[in-house]
Every structure is written in C-alpha cells, then in structure tokens.
Design a protein around this motif. Structure first.
Motif, PDB file in Angstrom:
ATOM      1  N   ILE A 208       0.829  -1.205   0.000  1.00 22.29           N
ATOM      2  CA  ILE A 208       0.000   0.000   0.000  1.00 22.29           C
ATOM      3  C   ILE A 208       0.866   1.259   0.000  1.00 22.29           C
ATOM      4  O   ILE A 208       0.617   2.213  -0.740  1.00 22.29           O
ATOM      5  CB  ILE A 208      -0.946  -0.008   1.211  1.00 22.29           C
ATOM      6  CG1 ILE A 208      -1.957  -1.157   1.083  1.00 22.29           C
ATOM      7  CG2 ILE A 208      -1.674   1.315   1.346  1.00 22.29           C
ATOM      8  CD1 ILE A 208      -2.797  -1.360   2.315  1.00 22.29           C
ATOM      9  N   PHE A 211       2.494   1.622  -3.412  1.00 23.16           N
ATOM     10  CA  PHE A 211       1.537   2.036  -4.435  1.00 23.16           C
ATOM     11  C   PHE A 211       1.224   3.528  -4.306  1.00 23.16           C
ATOM     12  O   PHE A 211       1.239   4.261  -5.302  1.00 23.16           O
ATOM     13  CB  PHE A 211       0.251   1.222  -4.304  1.00 23.16           C
ATOM     14  CG  PHE A 211      -0.774   1.554  -5.362  1.00 23.16           C
ATOM     15  CD1 PHE A 211      -0.780   0.866  -6.567  1.00 23.16           C
ATOM     16  CD2 PHE A 211      -1.712   2.550  -5.164  1.00 23.16           C
ATOM     17  CE1 PHE A 211      -1.705   1.180  -7.552  1.00 23.16           C
ATOM     18  CE2 PHE A 211      -2.640   2.867  -6.142  1.00 23.16           C
ATOM     19  CZ  PHE A 211      -2.632   2.177  -7.334  1.00 23.16           C
ATOM     20  N   SER A 212       0.963   3.976  -3.088  1.00 20.85           N
ATOM     21  CA  SER A 212       0.625   5.385  -2.893  1.00 20.85           C
ATOM     22  C   SER A 212       1.791   6.292  -3.268  1.00 20.85           C
ATOM     23  O   SER A 212       1.601   7.350  -3.879  1.00 20.85           O
ATOM     24  CB  SER A 212       0.221   5.628  -1.435  1.00 20.85           C
ATOM     25  OG  SER A 212      -0.917   4.862  -1.092  1.00 20.85           O
ATOM     26  N   PRO A 262      -7.541   6.013  -7.382  1.00 12.47           N
ATOM     27  CA  PRO A 262      -7.016   4.666  -7.114  1.00 12.47           C
ATOM     28  C   PRO A 262      -6.371   4.528  -5.741  1.00 12.47           C
ATOM     29  O   PRO A 262      -6.594   3.529  -5.049  1.00 12.47           O
ATOM     30  CB  PRO A 262      -5.987   4.460  -8.242  1.00 12.47           C
ATOM     31  CG  PRO A 262      -6.464   5.340  -9.339  1.00 12.47           C
ATOM     32  CD  PRO A 262      -7.022   6.553  -8.657  1.00 12.47           C
ATOM     33  N   SER A 263      -5.586   5.523  -5.325  1.00 13.02           N
ATOM     34  CA  SER A 263      -4.946   5.448  -4.008  1.00 13.02           C
ATOM     35  C   SER A 263      -5.973   5.488  -2.890  1.00 13.02           C
ATOM     36  O   SER A 263      -5.873   4.742  -1.902  1.00 13.02           O
ATOM     37  CB  SER A 263      -3.950   6.600  -3.840  1.00 13.02           C
ATOM     38  OG  SER A 263      -2.892   6.494  -4.754  1.00 13.02           O
ATOM     39  N   LEU A 266      -7.864   2.150  -2.796  1.00 13.84           N
ATOM     40  CA  LEU A 266      -7.008   1.087  -2.276  1.00 13.84           C
ATOM     41  C   LEU A 266      -6.912   1.152  -0.763  1.00 13.84           C
ATOM     42  O   LEU A 266      -7.008   0.130  -0.072  1.00 13.84           O
ATOM     43  CB  LEU A 266      -5.617   1.186  -2.901  1.00 13.84           C
ATOM     44  CG  LEU A 266      -4.578   0.184  -2.370  1.00 13.84           C
ATOM     45  CD1 LEU A 266      -4.988  -1.238  -2.730  1.00 13.84           C
ATOM     46  CD2 LEU A 266      -3.194   0.492  -2.924  1.00 13.84           C
ATOM     47  N   ALA A 270      -8.219  -1.698   1.877  1.00 12.61           N
ATOM     48  CA  ALA A 270      -7.119  -2.453   2.493  1.00 12.61           C
ATOM     49  C   ALA A 270      -6.655  -1.827   3.799  1.00 12.61           C
ATOM     50  O   ALA A 270      -5.591  -2.183   4.297  1.00 12.61           O
ATOM     51  CB  ALA A 270      -5.940  -2.540   1.521  1.00 12.61           C
TER      52      ALA A 270
END
Length: 284
Positions: A208, A211-212, A262-263, A266, A270
């Motif tokens: 996570i 990704f961010s 998207p961030s 997510l 999660a």
C-alpha cells in the motif's frame, strides 16, 4: 482494614478529557481534509468561480463538465495504463526483494550482518536529488532511457521496505524455523512456507505504501521520460495547465481528483491490513 484503590480521576474529569480529545481530533481532521475538500469543490467550479473573493467552499452551479474536458485535453487513458504498469511492477518487485532481505537480516546469522544493515539504512538519509544524475547515467547505459522500465529497475530495492519487513520478522519466534528445518525444509522453504505466510499484514502494508508513493511520483518521471506516450499520470496532468499556465484551474484539479481515486480506493478497501501491519510489533 482494607485500603480502597485510588481512582485515576473523577468521572467528570475523564469526560472532559475525552471531549477535549475528540475536539482536538476533529480539528486535526479538518486541517487534513480541508485541502482535499477544496480541491474537490474547485474541480466543480466554473473558471469564473474558481477565483472569487471571498472564496466559497461550495460551488454555486457545479460543473461536472470539467471532468469530461480532462479526457478531451490529454490522453489520460494512456497515462493511466502507464502508471498502472510502472506502479504494479515496482510494488511486486519491492515486495519480493524487501521481504527476502528483511527475512535475511532478521533471522539468518551471517558475518557483518549488523554493519551491512546499518550501511543499508544509511542510504535512507541520501536525498534522491543527489544521486539522480548517476542513476540517469546508469539507466541510459542500460538502454532504458525514455521507457517505463527506467522508472521500474532503479526502484526494485528499498531500504525502508527492508527495515519494515525486518522489524516484522524479528517478532516471530525462531522456533518455528527450527522445527521446519528438523522436518527437512531448506532455508528458502522455511521462508516461503512458514515466515512469508505469517508476514501477510506487513507485506500488505508495504504494498500500500509503495503504491501510494510511486503512483503519485512526479520527479523521476520528469527526469527519465521525454515522449508523451510514455508519460505516467502525474506527469501527464501537467498538460492540463495549457501554454504558459493558461489552462483552467478547475480542469486541472478535476484531473488531480481522477488521479487520486485509485490510491483512496485502495486504502479504503485495504486499511485493515495496513493498520495491522503498521501496529504489529508495537506491543510485546
């Protein structure tokens, strides 16, 4: 004669402290959420309303056409796909390398382990700007210039990710690995069948965070990418500014909102794994 235990505080005092804590948390949330709310509302304004003085938090006539203009002005679909490919490869690559290195530094004894780990952590203190030129030269030497892989290959390792996974593995009992070795497992089988499965929350946290961070990365794509078809989403959004910054600020912020989705999604789906991975090892 019995002595009554001392009270930690009167009910009224505890209630006041709880209310004060809630008020402080609400104020902190407002400061954190304020810029995001302003971005969202401004993306729905007309160009004339974007600069009204005094400013208004809610647009008088929401203009959802700003989001359609984003797709008209830039190939945002291409930028989105590029970002998915680059970010996905980095997340997978760092998850593998950091989990393996974190396990090695935590549960495998070898000469110089502490010194090597300390030197590895020291790289976190080196700003990216100081090493960007050598990295660019290496990327060009490898023939990866102006390609998505120029962003992926240099980011496959991470000192922070290794530190995070090492701290998680340190709290695991070494007896589990010893029992697996007695049963005939190799070192890699001990890692993959025992410890890696137990480290799922930490792996999710690392994924996570990566990704961010890399989804919103702007500096390295600005340096390594020159062709518009290879641009990632943050770099591609610059095209919404127009020539000499004459573009509509409402359209620019509409693109920012689309890039943030998207961030945000997510983290929403999660967050349980994220919180569990972050707090793991805080209490013994």
């Amino acid at each position: 004669m019995t002595i009554a235990p001392a009270r930690s505080g009167a009910p009224g005092t505890r209630r006041i402290a709880s209310v004060a804590l809630v008020v402080v948390l609400i104020l902190m949330a407002m400061f954190a959420f304020g810029p995001l709310l302003w971005t969202l509302t401004t993306s729905l304004r007309t160009p004339a309303e974007a600069f009204t003085n005094p400013p208004q938090w809610l647009p008088l006539s929401p203009d959802f056409g700003n989001y359609a203009k984003v797709f008209d002005q830039i190939p945002i679909g291409t930028f989105f796909v590029n970002s998915v490919i680059v970010t996905g490869l980095i997340v997978v690559g760092q998850t593998i390398t950091c989990t393996l290195s974190g396990y090695a530094f935590a549960l495998i004894r070898f000469p110089g382990r502490g010194v090597i780990f300390g030197a590895f952590l020291a790289t976190m203190m080196v700003p990216l700007q100081t090493i960007i030129i050598p990295v660019f030269v290496i990327v060009r030497y490898l023939g990866l210039s102006d390609s998505p892989m120029s962003l992926v290959v240099p980011a496959l390792g991470s000192a922070f990710g290794t530190f995070l996974m090492r701290q998680y593995f340190l709290q695991m009992p070494p007896e589990l690995g010893e029992a697996a070795r007695i049963d005939g497992c190799s070192q890699f089988q001990v890692f993959s069948r025992v410890y890696a499965r137990m480290a799922a929350p930490a792996v999710a946290t690392l994924a996570i965070l990566n990704f961010s961070g890399f989804w919103a990365e702007f500096y390295r794509p600005l340096i390594f990418l020159q062709s518009q078809p290879n641009f990632t989403l943050p770099l591609g959004l610059v095209g919404l500014q127009g020539n000499l910054g004459t573009g509509s600020i409402s359209v620019v912020l509409a693109g920012v909102i689309l890039a943030m989705l998207p961030s945000v999604l997510l983290f929403i789906f999660a967050q349980r794994y994220f919180i569990e991975g972050i707090t793991a090892g805080s209490f013994r």
